[in-house]
Motif scaffolding. Sequence first.
Motif, mmCIF file in Angstrom:
data_model
loop_
_atom_site.group_PDB
_atom_site.id
_atom_site.type_symbol
_atom_site.label_atom_id
_atom_site.label_comp_id
_atom_site.label_asym_id
_atom_site.label_seq_id
_atom_site.Cartn_x
_atom_site.Cartn_y
_atom_site.Cartn_z
ATOM 1 N N ASN A 72 -9.531 160.372 10.219
ATOM 2 C CA ASN A 72 -8.682 159.597 8.570
ATOM 3 C C ASN A 72 -9.669 159.133 8.043
ATOM 4 N N ALA A 73 -10.317 160.288 7.028
ATOM 5 C CA ALA A 73 -10.807 160.479 6.213
ATOM 6 C C ALA A 73 -11.196 159.701 4.931
ATOM 7 N N LEU A 74 -10.389 159.314 4.594
ATOM 8 C CA LEU A 74 -9.460 158.701 3.447
ATOM 9 C C LEU A 74 -10.475 157.617 3.319
ATOM 10 N N PRO A 75 -10.357 157.150 2.390
ATOM 11 C CA PRO A 75 -11.066 155.522 1.734
ATOM 12 C C PRO A 75 -10.667 154.583 1.832
ATOM 13 N N THR A 76 -9.442 154.830 1.225
ATOM 14 C CA THR A 76 -8.357 153.980 0.797
ATOM 15 C C THR A 76 -7.160 154.002 1.599
ATOM 16 N N GLU A 77 -6.507 154.922 1.864
ATOM 17 C CA GLU A 77 -4.720 155.593 2.679
ATOM 18 C C GLU A 77 -4.722 155.364 4.274
ATOM 19 N N ASN A 78 -3.968 155.171 4.564
ATOM 20 C CA ASN A 78 -3.186 155.905 6.097
ATOM 21 C C ASN A 78 -3.113 156.820 5.986
ATOM 22 N N THR A 79 -2.741 157.699 7.694
ATOM 23 C CA THR A 79 -2.318 158.620 7.163
ATOM 24 C C THR A 79 -1.070 158.535 8.973
ATOM 25 N N ILE A 80 -0.684 159.481 8.953
ATOM 26 C CA ILE A 80 0.535 159.403 10.090
ATOM 27 C C ILE A 80 1.475 161.185 9.644
ATOM 28 N N TYR A 122 8.373 176.563 13.509
ATOM 29 C CA TYR A 122 8.642 174.884 13.602
ATOM 30 C C TYR A 122 7.282 174.020 12.217
ATOM 31 N N TRP A 123 6.952 173.203 12.133
ATOM 32 C CA TRP A 123 5.917 172.400 10.622
ATOM 33 C C TRP A 123 5.559 171.588 11.674
ATOM 34 N N TRP A 124 4.590 170.959 10.250
ATOM 35 C CA TRP A 124 3.458 169.582 10.297
ATOM 36 C C TRP A 124 3.762 169.342 10.105
ATOM 37 N N HIS A 125 3.493 168.163 9.531
ATOM 38 C CA HIS A 125 3.530 166.579 8.217
ATOM 39 C C HIS A 125 3.055 165.912 8.268
ATOM 40 N N SER A 126 2.615 165.298 6.991
ATOM 41 C CA SER A 126 2.248 164.295 7.023
ATOM 42 C C SER A 126 3.231 162.816 6.631
ATOM 43 N N HIS A 127 3.727 162.207 7.674
ATOM 44 C CA HIS A 127 4.888 160.744 7.446
ATOM 45 C C HIS A 127 3.954 159.822 6.704
ATOM 46 N N ASP A 128 3.603 160.017 5.811
ATOM 47 C CA ASP A 128 3.141 158.757 5.431
ATOM 48 C C ASP A 128 3.537 158.577 3.843
#
Length: 561
Positions: A72-80, A122-128
């Motif tokens: 995760n290279a987002l400076p202010t957000e989480n991700t999943i 199928y597919w993938w995506h963020s769940h955040d």
Amino acid sequence: MTRPVATWLTLALIGFGATLASSATVTYNWVVSYKFIKPDCVEKVSPVVNGAYPGPTIDVTEGDTVVVVVTNALPTENTILHWHGIEQKGTPYSDGTAETQCPIGPGQNYTYSFTVDRPGTYWWHSHDGLQKGSLYGALIVRSKEPEPFSVDGEHIMLLNDWWHASQIDQIAGLLSIPFRWVGNPQSLLINGKGIFSNCNVDPTCNSSSTDCGYSVFQVESGKVYRIRAIGSGSLVMMNLRIQNHVLTVVETDGDYIVPKTFPSADINNGESYSFLVKADQPIGNYWIRTSIAYRTNDGSAIGRAILRYVGAPAALPRKSISPGVDNLMQSMRRARRIKSTTERAVPRTSSRQFILLGTQNFYRGYLRWSVNNISNAAPDTPALLSNAFGTLAQDRSPIIEQLTPPTVFDYNLTLQAAGLSTEAERAYHLIKIDHGEVIEIVLQNTRALNGAAEYHPWHLHGHNFWVLAYERGTYDPMNPPKLNLKNPPFKNTVTLWPESYTVIRFKADNPGVWLMHCHILFHLAMGMEVVFLEAADQIPPPPPNTPVCGKILPRETCSNI
């Protein structure tokens, strides 16, 4: 998103002998970061994977182990990240939700590892939060065996809706008083490209950018192509049409379907379909069109791409394509015609039945969506981890198990018209189920507080389910509908149509913590979900060095469970 014909044919020929080949471990290294992108010619900052929008395609063969290292290279957000349609048998900690893992914080990384055991689209995506708007991509699992149809090539079509407002602005509006709705999308995209319909009057719109425009799908005259269409949108169901061509559906959510041919197809958020399209028209360019289905709109948001025959000029199609037609009864009839090619041994009866009623409510002045009058509140600690560490009871969110609507009423009415309170409870909606149970779920629709009759695409994690019935009106347990127990489609996402109910059934054969939620991203953010805690005593322990958070102290590492 195009799979070249020569490459596909080579893989197809290899696939005939692949049953003797050993499975592989396929590793991906992904970095989530911000990027200025303009998929419909209007620039916007969005999170992307490896600098690409849409994100990378995972292309593997059944039996393979997929390893994705996410930084995760987002400076202010989480991700999943979630792997939509992958059951995660034996690997529940890789499902990718706030129920199964701690979020990946800025500067952190997380390794997902899972086996793909069922071929399909199928597919993938963020769940955040609302990151799924730009963090998504295709996940293709190829069969080791010959498939029940033959093609000369294939294309992937990711169908997305797009807003110019930032995801942060959108979620702030959804969770504020007064409530601020996101509105209909400004554009519909096909493989991450489109042109904003008001580009000519918007000074921020640059239609000459190579980042936007129309995706092109090349075909050769006389050949048959598999179109893998994925509903990767956040709000709208889309009607897909290809000018002068018909769509023959042969697969949905990994289940092979008795071929049925339609002039167009409704694809809801979270669903995937494979269509056979024969290039049987004169050499030329033809429009591919998506339009918003079953939502009030001004018709300005239209997705367009080009089906281009080999030998045709690099030009726009000469003729326009007529819009799709909203016809609810026709769409439901088409949905009922989708039958699996496999006559599975569907359990004749269920161990338990849950009736899940989705309603729009208020909670202390905030507009929410609820299931059986409970708007879900995520716990402090991912339930999968708190189950492993024994901390679930310590969570500050109250836990409620509500298996049926608290009050039965005429579901064609609003709550106000039925004389009921519009106030919901806010709690962790956790339902415990035992290993081996056969669970039947009736998904019941009703009207929103403003009287609107909406559709809801429901997605179940960790399982596929049999779709047994689509019916209009209110479910009556004393007069249940006729169920298709012979050859129902076996899906992971299903549409709950307006003023209707849908009956599904699944077997609890995968210990873990599994979400079931509306796949309209904004409804999910407003609480429209339930959580299944399945076979709690049989859930495997977390992998070593799994990050912990919430009520679990840092010294309680996963290495000493």
